[in-house]
Design an enzyme around this catalytic site. Structure first.
Site, mmCIF file in Angstrom:
data_model
loop_
_atom_site.group_PDB
_atom_site.id
_atom_site.type_symbol
_atom_site.label_atom_id
_atom_site.label_comp_id
_atom_site.label_asym_id
_atom_site.label_seq_id
_atom_site.Cartn_x
_atom_site.Cartn_y
_atom_site.Cartn_z
ATOM 1 C CG ASP A 7 51.693 24.336 72.354
ATOM 2 O OD1 ASP A 7 51.939 25.370 73.022
ATOM 3 O OD2 ASP A 7 52.596 23.651 71.829
ATOM 4 C CB CYS A 64 53.214 26.954 70.395
ATOM 5 S SG CYS A 64 54.472 27.355 69.164
ATOM 6 C CB THR A 66 59.411 28.521 69.758
ATOM 7 O OG1 THR A 66 58.648 27.711 68.844
ATOM 8 C CG2 THR A 66 60.357 27.651 70.562
ATOM 9 C CG HIS A 97 55.364 47.243 55.414
ATOM 10 N ND1 HIS A 97 56.710 47.397 55.192
ATOM 11 C CD2 HIS A 97 54.887 48.490 55.669
ATOM 12 C CE1 HIS A 97 57.043 48.681 55.313
ATOM 13 N NE2 HIS A 97 55.956 49.356 55.616
ATOM 14 C CG HIS A 132 53.092 47.666 51.755
ATOM 15 N ND1 HIS A 132 54.414 47.284 51.819
ATOM 16 C CD2 HIS A 132 53.045 48.967 52.124
ATOM 17 C CE1 HIS A 132 55.146 48.306 52.232
ATOM 18 N NE2 HIS A 132 54.346 49.349 52.416
#
Ligand code: RB5
Length: 144
Positions: A7, A64, A66, A97, A132
């Protein structure tokens, strides 16, 4: 091919990472956004998630402000394991993992050089399978 999306808050970082990857000869497809005009991050999460879901892209990178909103949105798509990463150790481990097929970064949080190292660490790591895989199978069962 790696799918890129962002964004307005992640635009500058996405542009930096696109150049970083292209310099390394890695094919990328840029799903936007293409400027710093305000947009809605879920729209770009969907574009990249669908490219990864369909197999058009081997993986994706989302940015974005954050990294949080765009990772939450991407993880709504079946088969997507999008990891929000802030450090190179976690970037490696989330491939080894969790077999993360998308990573998310925060353009207002993580500096460009660290972001490039995070991307390289994720790309250069290999999923370890074994125990995993069983855990990922459990996650996948939640999607049905
Ligand atoms: C946009 O202002 C901002 O909310 C967005 O980039 C992101 O940080 C959301 O999680």
């Amino acid at each position: 091919m790696l799918a890129l999306g962002c964004d307005h808050g992640g635009y500058q970082l996405k542009e930096f990472l696109k150049k970083h990857l292209e310099k390394k000869g890695i094919e990328v497809k840029d799903f936007g956004t293409y400027s710093e005009d305000s947009v809605d991050y879920p729209v770009y999460a969907e574009k990249v998630a669908k490219a990864v879901q369909s197999g058009e892209a081997e993986g994706g990178i989302l940015c974005c402000g954050t990294g949080i909103g765009i990772s939450i949105a991407a993880n709504k798509f079946d088969g997507i394991r999008c990891a929000l990463v802030r450090d190179s150790f976690s970037a490696r481990l989330t491939k080894e993992h969790n077999n993360a097929n998308i990573i998310a970064l925060g353009g207002r949080v993580t500096g460009t050089e660290l972001a490039a190292d995070i991307v390289d660490s994720w790309m250069n790591a290999e999923f370890q399978g074994g125990r995993h895989q069983g855990r990922i199978d459990i996650i996948s069962s939640f999607e049905k």
